[in-house]
Design a protein around this motif. Sequence first.
Motif, mmCIF file in Angstrom:
data_model
loop_
_atom_site.group_PDB
_atom_site.id
_atom_site.type_symbol
_atom_site.label_atom_id
_atom_site.label_comp_id
_atom_site.label_asym_id
_atom_site.label_seq_id
_atom_site.Cartn_x
_atom_site.Cartn_y
_atom_site.Cartn_z
ATOM 1 N N MET B 109 -14.747 -99.107 -48.634
ATOM 2 C CA MET B 109 -14.361 -98.226 -47.530
ATOM 3 C C MET B 109 -15.399 -98.445 -46.438
ATOM 4 O O MET B 109 -16.583 -98.155 -46.625
ATOM 5 N N ILE B 110 -14.935 -98.975 -45.320
ATOM 6 C CA ILE B 110 -15.862 -99.421 -44.271
ATOM 7 C C ILE B 110 -15.689 -98.548 -43.032
ATOM 8 O O ILE B 110 -14.600 -98.501 -42.440
ATOM 9 N N GLY B 111 -16.730 -97.866 -42.647
ATOM 10 C CA GLY B 111 -16.682 -97.011 -41.466
ATOM 11 C C GLY B 111 -16.775 -97.827 -40.184
ATOM 12 O O GLY B 111 -17.662 -98.662 -40.038
ATOM 13 N N LEU B 112 -15.838 -97.568 -39.288
ATOM 14 C CA LEU B 112 -15.842 -98.268 -37.990
ATOM 15 C C LEU B 112 -16.553 -97.405 -36.953
ATOM 16 O O LEU B 112 -15.929 -96.880 -36.022
ATOM 17 N N LEU B 113 -17.832 -97.240 -37.130
ATOM 18 C CA LEU B 113 -18.621 -96.444 -36.185
ATOM 19 C C LEU B 113 -18.417 -96.951 -34.759
ATOM 20 O O LEU B 113 -18.438 -98.158 -34.531
ATOM 21 N N GLN B 114 -18.213 -96.019 -33.843
ATOM 22 C CA GLN B 114 -18.002 -96.301 -32.417
ATOM 23 C C GLN B 114 -16.600 -96.828 -32.100
ATOM 24 O O GLN B 114 -16.354 -97.291 -30.998
ATOM 25 N N ARG B 115 -15.701 -96.729 -33.067
ATOM 26 C CA ARG B 115 -14.331 -97.116 -32.790
ATOM 27 C C ARG B 115 -13.781 -96.123 -31.764
ATOM 28 O O ARG B 115 -13.885 -94.911 -31.941
ATOM 29 N N GLU B 116 -13.220 -96.637 -30.690
ATOM 30 C CA GLU B 116 -12.716 -95.768 -29.634
ATOM 31 C C GLU B 116 -11.354 -95.195 -30.026
ATOM 32 O O GLU B 116 -10.506 -95.902 -30.576
ATOM 33 N N ARG B 117 -11.182 -93.926 -29.702
ATOM 34 C CA ARG B 117 -9.933 -93.240 -30.050
ATOM 35 C C ARG B 117 -8.729 -93.843 -29.314
ATOM 36 O O ARG B 117 -7.621 -93.879 -29.855
ATOM 37 N N ASP B 118 -8.966 -94.341 -28.122
ATOM 38 C CA ASP B 118 -7.845 -94.755 -27.269
ATOM 39 C C ASP B 118 -7.703 -96.278 -27.175
ATOM 40 O O ASP B 118 -7.097 -96.797 -26.257
ATOM 41 N N ARG B 119 -8.286 -96.975 -28.148
ATOM 42 C CA ARG B 119 -8.289 -98.438 -28.014
ATOM 43 C C ARG B 119 -8.158 -99.096 -29.384
ATOM 44 O O ARG B 119 -8.774 -98.648 -30.341
ATOM 45 N N ASP B 120 -7.375 -100.125 -29.457
ATOM 46 C CA ASP B 120 -7.250 -100.852 -30.721
ATOM 47 C C ASP B 120 -8.618 -101.443 -31.085
ATOM 48 O O ASP B 120 -9.318 -101.961 -30.198
ATOM 49 N N PRO B 121 -9.000 -101.388 -32.353
ATOM 50 C CA PRO B 121 -10.316 -101.937 -32.737
ATOM 51 C C PRO B 121 -10.530 -103.378 -32.282
ATOM 52 O O PRO B 121 -11.656 -103.766 -31.955
ATOM 53 N N LYS B 122 -9.481 -104.162 -32.253
ATOM 54 C CA LYS B 122 -9.646 -105.562 -31.844
ATOM 55 C C LYS B 122 -9.964 -105.697 -30.365
ATOM 56 O O LYS B 122 -10.350 -106.776 -29.895
ATOM 57 N N GLU B 123 -9.758 -104.598 -29.615
ATOM 58 C CA GLU B 123 -10.076 -104.628 -28.183
ATOM 59 C C GLU B 123 -11.259 -103.731 -27.868
ATOM 60 O O GLU B 123 -11.483 -103.369 -26.705
ATOM 61 N N SER B 124 -11.997 -103.356 -28.871
ATOM 62 C CA SER B 124 -13.117 -102.448 -28.672
ATOM 63 C C SER B 124 -14.172 -103.060 -27.754
ATOM 64 O O SER B 124 -14.373 -104.276 -27.733
ATOM 65 N N ARG B 125 -14.867 -102.177 -27.052
ATOM 66 C CA ARG B 125 -15.999 -102.628 -26.234
ATOM 67 C C ARG B 125 -17.188 -103.002 -27.125
ATOM 68 O O ARG B 125 -18.109 -103.669 -26.682
ATOM 69 N N HIS B 126 -17.153 -102.540 -28.376
ATOM 70 C CA HIS B 126 -18.299 -102.728 -29.258
ATOM 71 C C HIS B 126 -18.038 -103.880 -30.242
ATOM 72 O O HIS B 126 -17.061 -103.844 -30.989
ATOM 73 N N SER B 127 -18.920 -104.841 -30.226
ATOM 74 C CA SER B 127 -18.702 -106.013 -31.089
ATOM 75 C C SER B 127 -18.657 -105.629 -32.563
ATOM 76 O O SER B 127 -17.933 -106.239 -33.353
ATOM 77 N N MET B 128 -19.408 -104.589 -32.941
ATOM 78 C CA MET B 128 -19.412 -104.155 -34.351
ATOM 79 C C MET B 128 -18.015 -103.751 -34.797
ATOM 80 O O MET B 128 -17.626 -103.970 -35.934
ATOM 81 N N VAL B 129 -17.294 -103.114 -33.882
ATOM 82 C CA VAL B 129 -15.926 -102.669 -34.185
ATOM 83 C C VAL B 129 -14.966 -103.853 -34.070
ATOM 84 O O VAL B 129 -14.116 -104.080 -34.938
ATOM 85 N N ARG B 130 -15.135 -104.626 -33.039
ATOM 86 C CA ARG B 130 -14.175 -105.686 -32.690
ATOM 87 C C ARG B 130 -14.106 -106.792 -33.752
ATOM 88 O O ARG B 130 -13.045 -107.343 -34.004
ATOM 89 N N PHE B 131 -15.249 -107.110 -34.359
ATOM 90 C CA PHE B 131 -15.288 -108.272 -35.253
ATOM 91 C C PHE B 131 -14.994 -107.951 -36.719
ATOM 92 O O PHE B 131 -14.899 -108.869 -37.537
ATOM 93 N N ALA B 132 -14.872 -106.683 -37.061
ATOM 94 C CA ALA B 132 -14.730 -106.333 -38.489
ATOM 95 C C ALA B 132 -13.456 -106.930 -39.077
ATOM 96 O O ALA B 132 -13.502 -107.608 -40.118
ATOM 97 N N GLU B 133 -12.323 -106.691 -38.443
ATOM 98 C CA GLU B 133 -11.072 -107.211 -39.003
ATOM 99 C C GLU B 133 -11.024 -108.747 -38.960
ATOM 100 O O GLU B 133 -10.629 -109.369 -39.964
ATOM 101 N N PRO B 134 -11.420 -109.374 -37.854
ATOM 102 C CA PRO B 134 -11.429 -110.844 -37.869
ATOM 103 C C PRO B 134 -12.339 -111.432 -38.956
ATOM 104 O O PRO B 134 -12.015 -112.466 -39.552
ATOM 105 N N LEU B 135 -13.458 -110.757 -39.220
ATOM 106 C CA LEU B 135 -14.342 -111.258 -40.276
ATOM 107 C C LEU B 135 -13.645 -111.170 -41.636
ATOM 108 O O LEU B 135 -13.668 -112.127 -42.427
#
Lengths: 191, 178
Positions: B109-135
Motif C-alpha cells: 500500500m503506497i501513499g501518494l503524498l502530495q497527490r493533487e485532488r484535482d489532477r491525475d497523478p500522471k500529470e502531477s506537478r510533483h515528480s514523486m507522484v508522477r513517476f510512481a505508476e510509470p515505475l
Amino acid sequence: MAIKPEDILKAIASARGNAICVPTMTTSPAWRTLAPDDLSIGCTGFMGGASSLGLGLALAMPERRVVVFDGDGSLLMQLGSLATIAGATPRNLTHLLFKNGVYHTSGAQDIPGGLTVDFVQMATGAGYRKAYAVSELDDFTRRLPSMLSDEGPLFVELHTGLADKTPMTDRGGQPFHQQVESLRAKLHKAG
Amino acid sequence: MPESIPAPLIIDTLKDTFREARGTSQREPLGWILSVPDTHQKTVLAALDKERALRVVTCATEDEATAIGAGLWIGGEPVVLMIQHAGLYASVNTLRGVAMDGKVPMFYMIGLLQRERDRDPKESRHSMVRFAEPLLDTFGVPHARLEGPNDVHLIPEYYRLSRQRRGPTAVLVGLETS
C-alpha cells in the motif's frame, strides 16, 4: 590470528540442529557444500538483506532458531536493520557477523572504516539483548551452544580472515526463487 | 474526484484480507503490517498502534520491509507493506531481487503524498507522484488506485493477485487517509 570462516561454518553445521540459516556473500559457497539441502536460504541479489530476511523468518517461526551469517560490508548497506531487529525483539534470532574489513566478493576493497568499525557497540546501542566479539576459534566453539540457545536478538562479531571462495569465484547454487520455494515447502511440511 | 478513506475502514479491510488468507488456521496476530512511516497513511498507522489483532513492525527502510516480508511469507505468515512513494523509489533493487526474482508475493500500500485532488497523478506537478505508476509499469507490477472508500475492495483483490502471480502488486493511496 583471524579465524577461518570455513571453520566457523563447519562448527555451526554440526551444532545447528533444525535452525534455519541465512548465509550471504562469502559464506554462501562454503555453506552450500557443508549444508547442501537443508533449512537454509541465501541472500542473493539484494546485498544487505540477510538480517531482514532472517528477522522475517524468526518472527514467522518463533519456535525455531534462525541464524544469519552476515558480512560487514553487507550489514553496512542496511545498518538500520540493527534497530529494526532490536525493536521487533525476536527471541530466536542469532545474528553472526563475519567481519573481515573488506568487500571480498567484489575484489577485497576496504569497507568504510575498515576493521576499526565496532559493530558490537552498534548492536548494543541498537538494543540487541546481547552482543560480543569473538576472535579465536576455540572461544567460538565453546560459546556456540549458547549462541544457538540464548534469548535473542543476539549479535556476535566474528573476526575472520577471507573465505577460500566467493560467489564470484564459485558460482552456483540454486537461484533465489528456488531457494524460497524449497525452504517454504520444507517448513510447511515440517509443520 | 478522489476522497479520503477513513482509517477504520482500511483496518477492517486488512483484517478481513488476513482472515481470508489464513483460511481455517485463524490465530493472532491475524497478519503483519510492515511499515516505514508514511505521512499519507498516518491515521492508519496511529490506529494500528491500538490494534491487538494485527502486529506492526516499523522498519528503518523499505528494503528491510521487503526482505522481512519475504521471511514472513516463507514462514507462512500473511503480510502487507505500507510505505510511501519515495520509499518505493528507494527500494527498487529489493523489490526486483526479492519480490520479482524471488517470486515472493508482496502486497504494497503506497501513499501518494502530495497527490493533487484535482489532477491525475500522471500529470502531477510533483515528480514523486508522477513517476510512481510509470515505475510500477516498468517493473511489470500490477497496481490500482485507492481513490475513495468505494475502492477498498481492491485491497483483498490485489493481495490475492500477489499470491496468484507470486510477485509484487500494489495499491496507490490517492488522498491522505482520515
